[in-house]
Design an enzyme around this catalytic site. Structure first.
Site, PDB file in Angstrom:
ATOM      1  NE  ARG A   1      43.918  43.366  45.649  1.00 58.19           N
ATOM      2  CZ  ARG A   1      45.243  43.171  45.727  1.00 58.19           C
ATOM      3  NH1 ARG A   1      45.808  42.847  46.878  1.00 58.19           N
ATOM      4  NH2 ARG A   1      45.999  43.321  44.661  1.00 58.19           N
TER       5      ARG A   1
ATOM      6  CG  HIS B   1      47.849  46.374  50.788  1.00 59.05           C
ATOM      7  ND1 HIS B   1      46.709  46.492  50.034  1.00 59.05           N
ATOM      8  CD2 HIS B   1      48.639  45.509  50.093  1.00 59.05           C
ATOM      9  CE1 HIS B   1      46.807  45.738  48.941  1.00 59.05           C
ATOM     10  NE2 HIS B   1      47.987  45.134  48.957  1.00 59.05           N
TER      11      HIS B   1
HETATM   12  P1  NDP Z   1      47.698  33.444  41.223  1.00 56.29           P
HETATM   13  O1  NDP Z   1      46.876  33.916  40.097  1.00 56.29           O
HETATM   14  O2  NDP Z   1      49.051  32.892  40.942  1.00 56.29           O
HETATM   15  O3  NDP Z   1      46.903  32.322  42.027  1.00 56.29           O
HETATM   16  C1  NDP Z   1      45.557  32.450  42.326  1.00 56.29           C
HETATM   17  C2  NDP Z   1      45.074  31.170  43.004  1.00 56.29           C
HETATM   18  O4  NDP Z   1      43.710  31.359  43.392  1.00 56.29           O
HETATM   19  C3  NDP Z   1      45.101  29.965  42.069  1.00 56.29           C
HETATM   20  O5  NDP Z   1      45.454  28.803  42.765  1.00 56.29           O
HETATM   21  C4  NDP Z   1      43.650  29.871  41.604  1.00 56.29           C
HETATM   22  O6  NDP Z   1      43.221  28.567  41.237  1.00 56.29           O
HETATM   23  C5  NDP Z   1      42.922  30.316  42.854  1.00 56.29           C
HETATM   24  N1  NDP Z   1      41.570  30.772  42.532  1.00 56.29           N
HETATM   25  C6  NDP Z   1      41.186  31.810  41.751  1.00 56.29           C
HETATM   26  N2  NDP Z   1      39.848  31.870  41.655  1.00 56.29           N
HETATM   27  C7  NDP Z   1      39.380  30.846  42.375  1.00 56.29           C
HETATM   28  C8  NDP Z   1      38.073  30.352  42.651  1.00 56.29           C
HETATM   29  N3  NDP Z   1      36.977  30.942  42.143  1.00 56.29           N
HETATM   30  N4  NDP Z   1      37.954  29.266  43.438  1.00 56.29           N
HETATM   31  C9  NDP Z   1      39.053  28.653  43.947  1.00 56.29           C
HETATM   32  N5  NDP Z   1      40.323  29.061  43.727  1.00 56.29           N
HETATM   33  C10 NDP Z   1      40.472  30.145  42.946  1.00 56.29           C
HETATM   34  O7  NDP Z   1      47.798  34.659  42.244  1.00 56.29           O
HETATM   35  P2  NDP Z   1      48.995  35.000  43.264  1.00 56.29           P
HETATM   36  O8  NDP Z   1      49.241  33.820  44.107  1.00 56.29           O
HETATM   37  O9  NDP Z   1      50.117  35.592  42.531  1.00 56.29           O
HETATM   38  O10 NDP Z   1      48.323  36.188  44.108  1.00 56.29           O
HETATM   39  C11 NDP Z   1      47.102  36.013  44.782  1.00 56.29           C
HETATM   40  C12 NDP Z   1      46.579  37.335  45.299  1.00 56.29           C
HETATM   41  O11 NDP Z   1      47.348  37.781  46.403  1.00 56.29           O
HETATM   42  C13 NDP Z   1      46.653  38.520  44.345  1.00 56.29           C
HETATM   43  O12 NDP Z   1      45.649  38.463  43.367  1.00 56.29           O
HETATM   44  C14 NDP Z   1      46.474  39.685  45.296  1.00 56.29           C
HETATM   45  O13 NDP Z   1      45.102  39.939  45.503  1.00 56.29           O
HETATM   46  C15 NDP Z   1      47.090  39.171  46.593  1.00 56.29           C
HETATM   47  N6  NDP Z   1      48.350  39.854  46.890  1.00 56.29           N
HETATM   48  C16 NDP Z   1      48.418  40.599  48.045  1.00 56.29           C
HETATM   49  C17 NDP Z   1      49.567  41.232  48.389  1.00 56.29           C
HETATM   50  C18 NDP Z   1      49.647  42.004  49.649  1.00 56.29           C
HETATM   51  O14 NDP Z   1      50.643  42.708  49.876  1.00 56.29           O
HETATM   52  N7  NDP Z   1      48.665  41.913  50.524  1.00 56.29           N
HETATM   53  C19 NDP Z   1      50.775  41.157  47.550  1.00 56.29           C
HETATM   54  C20 NDP Z   1      50.599  40.360  46.365  1.00 56.29           C
HETATM   55  C21 NDP Z   1      49.427  39.739  46.060  1.00 56.29           C
HETATM   56  P3  NDP Z   1      43.895  27.792  39.998  1.00 56.29           P
HETATM   57  O15 NDP Z   1      45.294  27.440  40.462  1.00 56.29           O
HETATM   58  O16 NDP Z   1      43.053  26.609  39.825  1.00 56.29           O
HETATM   59  O17 NDP Z   1      43.897  28.748  38.838  1.00 56.29           O
HETATM   60  C1  OXD Z   2      49.701  43.042  44.905  1.00 53.81           C
HETATM   61  C2  OXD Z   2      49.558  43.773  46.157  1.00 53.81           C
HETATM   62  O1  OXD Z   2      48.697  42.601  44.343  1.00 53.81           O
HETATM   63  O2  OXD Z   2      50.556  44.368  46.616  1.00 53.81           O
HETATM   64  O3  OXD Z   2      50.851  42.889  44.455  1.00 53.81           O
HETATM   65  O4  OXD Z   2      48.485  43.787  46.757  1.00 53.81           O
END
Ligand code: NDP
Ligand code: OXD
Length: 310
Positions: free
Chosen positions: A225, A273
């Site tokens: 983000r 995005h």
């Molecule tokens: P997940 O919830 O599957 O994974 C999140 C990861 O981040 C986990 O490994 C988690 O750790 C880690 N994490 C969260 N908080 C912390 C912290 N405070 N310190 C360290 N690590 C942390 O999310 P996704 O992989 O599905 O998606 C990630 C993000 O990608 C979405 O939330 C979104 O913002 C972004 N996104 C962007 C898109 C785009 O088009 N640009 C499309 C889709 C998503 P742990 O494994 O230990 O829980």
């Molecule tokens: C998502 C995104 O979170 O598109 O799926 O950003």
């Protein structure tokens, strides 16, 4: 049958309704703001529903994000306490995201900005060849998207590490976790890719301190983000040469305002995005499954934690 509320400025309600009806032929889908009696709604399939609307849905039982991120739901001040919050977990999106991350990693690693610059000057010049096995890529976030990207980058021979909140094991990936290990993870990283969710703990995580912990000449790739990055710190580090480049798919303000310095910055690549877009063809089945579960009083898959906000 109870009704489903749909809202998204990015996704087609017609397309989603058509695909959901493959699984729920008698679906009653109401597209915000024409929702009829709000008491009919038990399931909300939404992306950035304007604030103040969830509380009007007295019988709401589940909010499903029309994406993998849920930060747009947690910005709501009045989230009904009894409601499940869930999201898409779509392998199609993971594949799309890994392609985009790989594209950026290879672009920086294979000196594309430098060769494009030379081409613009009609200069035939050979730069020293990069060594893949020595190129350290670091993925912030080892969740559904981060793990997939880490494995695919590692399969190409890069030195890959990841950082998560809790301890992880991913084959071929050096795993760091927690705030205490962040500095060591950054110190060894040349191309930093952010795939974190936006939460109170990750907001502003790419700032002057964390950027200074990357080696000189590093790169930032952000598809998490925009709010993960403190823009002034990133721009300063690019201008001083501490950072060599950035590829950004997400921004503090979207669409990125036309006067924003990122647009014209020679070291910044701006994307609107699009690294992994939601896809009704691939995700409708899991949403239909969730609707079925919620309407029959069961718990849907892919719930997120209200405490962690992801
Ligand atoms: P997940 O919830 O599957 O994974 C999140 C990861 O981040 C986990 O490994 C988690 O750790 C880690 N994490 C969260 N908080 C912390 C912290 N405070 N310190 C360290 N690590 C942390 O999310 P996704 O992989 O599905 O998606 C990630 C993000 O990608 C979405 O939330 C979104 O913002 C972004 N996104 C962007 C898109 C785009 O088009 N640009 C499309 C889709 C998503 P742990 O494994 O230990 O829980
Ligand atoms: C998502 C995104 O979170 O598109 O799926 O950003």
């Amino acid at each position: 049958m109870p009704a489903v509320l749909f809202y998204s400025p990015n996704d087609s309600p017609t397309e989603w309704e058509r695909r959901l009806r493959d699984f729920i032929p008698d679906l009653d889908m109401r597209v915000w703001p024409d929702i009829g009696d709000p008491n009919d709604i038990e399931f909300a399939l939404v992306w950035k529903l304007p604030p103040g609307n969830y509380e009007k849905l007295q019988n709401l039982r589940c909010i499903c994000s029309l994406g993998q991120g849920v930060d747009h739901i947690f910005t709501e001040a009045k989230l009904p306490p009894q409601v499940h919050i869930m999201r898409l977990v779509d392998p199609w999106m993971a594949q799309a995201m890994s392609e985009w991350i790989l594209l950026q990693v290879l672009r920086f690693h294979r000196q594309v900005p430098e060769y494009e610059d030379l081409e613009r000057q009609f200069k035939w010049k050979v730069l020293p060849p990069p060594e893949t096995s020595e190129c350290a890529v670091g993925i912030l976030g080892l969740g559904e998207l981060g793990r997939d990207a880490a494995r695919k980058i590692s399969a190409l021979g890069f030195k890959v590490a990841g950082w998560s909140r809790t301890e992880k094991e991913v084959e071929g990936v050096e795993c760091f976790y927690g705030e205490k290990q962040l500095e060591a993870f950054l110190n060894r990283t040349k191309i930093l890719c952010c795939l974190l969710p936006l939460t109170p703990k990750t907001t502003g995580i790419i700032n002057s301190k964390t950027i200074s912990q990357l080696p000189r000449g590093s790169y930032i790739v952000n598809a998490g983000r925009g709010q993960h990055v403190v823009d002034t710190c990133l721009l300063r580090a690019l201008d001083t040469g501490h950072l060599a480049g950035a590829a950004l798919d997400v921004f503090n303000e979207e669409p990125l305002p036309s006067q924003h310095p990122y647009w014209a910055h020679p070291k910044v690549s701006v994307w609107p995005h699009v690294s992994a877009q939601s896809n009704a063809d691939s995700a409708a089945e899991q949403v239909a499954d969730a609707i079925g579960k919620v309407f029959s009083g069961r718990v849907p898959n892919n719930l997120v934690s209200r405490e962690q906000q992801y």
